[in-house]
Design a protein around this motif. Structure first.
Motif, PDB file in Angstrom:
ATOM      1  N   UNK A 203       0.813  -1.219   0.000  1.00 58.82           N
ATOM      2  CA  UNK A 203       0.000   0.000   0.000  1.00 58.82           C
ATOM      3  C   UNK A 203       0.835   1.252   0.000  1.00 58.82           C
ATOM      4  N   UNK A 204       2.005   1.229   0.670  1.00 62.42           N
ATOM      5  CA  UNK A 204       2.797   2.451   0.784  1.00 62.42           C
ATOM      6  C   UNK A 204       4.007   2.447  -0.140  1.00 62.42           C
ATOM      7  N   UNK A 205       4.015   1.573  -1.166  1.00 65.21           N
ATOM      8  CA  UNK A 205       5.126   1.491  -2.093  1.00 65.21           C
ATOM      9  C   UNK A 205       5.128   2.684  -3.030  1.00 65.21           C
ATOM     10  N   UNK A 206       6.288   3.347  -3.144  1.00 55.45           N
ATOM     11  CA  UNK A 206       6.435   4.474  -4.070  1.00 55.45           C
ATOM     12  C   UNK A 206       7.533   4.102  -5.053  1.00 55.45           C
TER      13      UNK A 206
ATOM     14  N   UNK B 101      11.502   3.109  -4.387  1.00 56.75           N
ATOM     15  CA  UNK B 101      11.774   1.677  -4.410  1.00 56.75           C
ATOM     16  C   UNK B 101      12.918   1.359  -5.359  1.00 56.75           C
ATOM     17  N   UNK B 102      12.961   2.031  -6.507  1.00 61.67           N
ATOM     18  CA  UNK B 102      14.046   1.809  -7.453  1.00 61.67           C
ATOM     19  C   UNK B 102      15.380   2.174  -6.812  1.00 61.67           C
ATOM     20  N   UNK B 103      15.383   3.279  -6.097  1.00 64.76           N
ATOM     21  CA  UNK B 103      16.604   3.704  -5.420  1.00 64.76           C
ATOM     22  C   UNK B 103      17.015   2.666  -4.376  1.00 64.76           C
ATOM     23  N   UNK B 104      16.026   2.127  -3.643  1.00 68.20           N
ATOM     24  CA  UNK B 104      16.342   1.149  -2.621  1.00 68.20           C
ATOM     25  C   UNK B 104      16.916  -0.116  -3.240  1.00 68.20           C
ATOM     26  N   UNK B 105      16.365  -0.551  -4.380  1.00 65.48           N
ATOM     27  CA  UNK B 105      16.880  -1.752  -5.015  1.00 65.48           C
ATOM     28  C   UNK B 105      18.292  -1.527  -5.521  1.00 65.48           C
ATOM     29  N   UNK B 106      18.534  -0.393  -6.123  1.00 67.41           N
ATOM     30  CA  UNK B 106      19.862  -0.084  -6.631  1.00 67.41           C
ATOM     31  C   UNK B 106      20.872  -0.051  -5.495  1.00 67.41           C
TER      32      UNK B 106
ATOM     33  N   UNK C  74      13.712  -0.807   8.812  1.00 66.13           N
ATOM     34  CA  UNK C  74      13.340   0.588   8.581  1.00 66.13           C
ATOM     35  C   UNK C  74      12.561   0.741   7.282  1.00 66.13           C
ATOM     36  N   UNK C  75      13.017   0.072   6.237  1.00 64.15           N
ATOM     37  CA  UNK C  75      12.299   0.142   4.965  1.00 64.15           C
ATOM     38  C   UNK C  75      10.964  -0.610   5.045  1.00 64.15           C
ATOM     39  N   UNK C  76      10.906  -1.636   5.880  1.00 65.45           N
ATOM     40  CA  UNK C  76       9.627  -2.306   6.109  1.00 65.45           C
ATOM     41  C   UNK C  76       8.618  -1.344   6.729  1.00 65.45           C
ATOM     42  N   UNK C  77       9.051  -0.583   7.729  1.00 66.26           N
ATOM     43  CA  UNK C  77       8.133   0.353   8.381  1.00 66.26           C
ATOM     44  C   UNK C  77       7.706   1.463   7.444  1.00 66.26           C
ATOM     45  N   UNK C  78       8.534   1.797   6.463  1.00 67.86           N
ATOM     46  CA  UNK C  78       8.175   2.820   5.480  1.00 67.86           C
ATOM     47  C   UNK C  78       7.348   2.248   4.331  1.00 67.86           C
TER      48      UNK C  78
END
Length: 459
Positions: free
Chosen positions: A164-167, A171-176, A257-261
């Motif tokens: 629901x809160x995926x942007x 997300x692309x930045x996090x994967x990179x 932290x990324x889970x909570x976001x």
């Protein structure tokens, strides 16, 4: 009679005012008798207009009708005024709502423009796109985020993550970031882990990590791999929302932290649907039960394929031997210092919990134990150091871990270790020996507990 007539006559003639208002006469009636007649004017009416009683009633009735008409007109005017006031109030509300809608539209227009600008900036980047896990780059002109979702059907199938809160920009930045910074985690010393083993002594208070929005987050699975395989590390968080008729999505997050976001670095679409909350992640694979069956699956998270499938012989499934909270929790995977376990029951065991130590590569049963506690009388179960522990209640705020079974001695015993269900609907409990924590899913909340083990040297 003559005397009475004389008295009346004297009274009538006794004063001037009376003479002006009365008349007297005498004459014979039809029978020849003498008859005296006198007439006195009314003290209120000087004259009689000649109308009869019927005419008087009609005049009074006309007067009453006029008054009623007047009152009705006043009431109608009041009603009209009230209706006009109500209409004005409704009109004012409509105007206010229209104004608010216009403001909301302006805000949405601004957000759309910002997103369009962000997309243009991303398209204008000259840097190369990150490689997919299989070593292939995203095709030119494709969506920069299309590789975030893995599907078993091949590259022709496309879908986006449903968190629901995926942007997608972040997300692309996090994967990179994950791809360029994560290093393979060293394997733990298994003998060292067993040296640290002991009986469960206490469980700490729950720590809330994240609350899930939406009905699909009522219950589910979240955990970390105690022995991760690159490119995933020990901080990677895995999550399955287990509510639904066709549960297939597995979310991977860089850390808590990324889970909570709500920003997953990857979303897998599993080839077979998941049954309930018994799944676990161990040594780079997801282990789970296929829906409506006793089939166990090992899904390799690196190759993104089903590596092994095997039926768990005679195991109950789809509501035959669940935990007390239900949820089709017939087969529950667990991991501890000794390896991969299956917690289930069979018709032969008559609903009592059966433990099987599994080969994590082939899913073959190495050894099994039958306990003397019924599976549907406990809320959940987990393994620590080769010992089974069961939870008494999933809904009581203050409950206990009420039973322990030691596979080394094949002996079970009743215990009473305090345990808190903070949100009063605990549908999943798993142990992670790498960080000595219990992971639980409690009524839309992902929580963890620190555990304390008794030193075996002090027993």
């Amino acid at each position: 009679m003559w005397l009475l007539a004389a008295v009346c006559l004297s009274c009538l003639l006794g004063g001037a005012p009376a003479q002006e208002r009365a008349t007297f006469r005498r004459g014979n009636n039809s029978g020849g008798r003498c008859q005296y007649t006198f007439i006195v004017d009314s003290p209120t009416d000087a004259s009689c207009p000649g109308g009869s009683d019927r005419e008087g009633l009609q005049s009074r009735l006309a007067l009453l009708e006029a008054q009623v008409s007047h009152l009705a007109g006043v009431e109608a005017s009041i009603t009209v005024e009230g209706s006009q006031a109500a209409l004005q109030e409704k009109y004012a509300k409509i105007v206010a709502e229209r104004t608010q809608l216009l403001r909301d539209k302006e805000q949405l227009d601004i957000q759309v423009r910002e997103l369009q600008q962000e997309v243009q900036r991303l398209r204008a980047r000259s840097c190369q796109l990150p490689s997919s896990p299989g070593g292939q780059r995203a095709p030119s002109g494709s969506n920069i985020f299309s590789h975030l979702v893995s599907r078993a059907g091949g590259p022709s199938e496309t879908a986006g993550p449903t968190d629901a809160s995926w942007q997608f920009g972040r997300a692309a930045y996090q994967e990179f970031k994950a791809e360029v910074t994560e290093l393979p985690a060293p394997r733990r010393n298994q003998k060292g882990d067993q040296d640290r083993c002991g009986e469960l002594e206490s469980v700490g208070d729950p720590e809330t990590i994240h609350k899930v929005d939406g009905i699909s987050g009522k219950y589910g699975v979240w955990l970390q791999d105690p022995e991760p395989v690159a490119p995933y590390g020990p901080k990677t968080v895995w999550r399955l929302d287990a509510v639904g008729a066709d549960v297939r999505q597995l979310f991977a997050y860089e850390d808590k932290q990324q889970l909570s976001r709500g920003f997953p670095v990857k979303v897998f679409l599993l080839p077979q649907p998941v049954e309930s909350t018994g799944a676990t992640v161990y040594r780079g694979s997801l282990y789970y039960q296929r829906r409506h069956s006793r089939t166990l699956l090992r899904y390799d998270l690196v190759s993104e394929t089903v590596a092994v499938r095997r039926d768990l012989s005679h195991a109950g499934f789809h509501g035959q031997y669940p935990y007390s909270w239900g949820g089709y929790t017939d087969i529950d995977f667990a991991v501890d210092e000794q390896g991969l376990w299956a917690i289930y029951s069979t018709t032969k065991a008559k609903g009592a919990i059966v433990l099987s130590l599994l080969d994590p590569h082939s899913l073959e049963i190495r050894r099994s134990w039958e306990t003397n506690i019924r599976k549907n009388t406990v809320a959940n179960a987990f393994m620590i150091c080769g010992r089974l522990y069961t939870l008494a209640s999933y809904s009581a705020p203050n409950t206990t871990i009420n039973y322990s079974f030691d596979t080394a001695t094949s002996q079970g015993k009743a215990i009473a270790i305090p345990f808190r269900n903070r949100y009063q609907y605990n549908s999943m409990v798993d142990y992670n020996y790498a960080n000595r924590k219990l992971f639980a899913w409690d009524n839309f909340h992902m929580v963890s507990y620190n555990v304390q083990l008794r030193d075996p040297d002090n027993i």
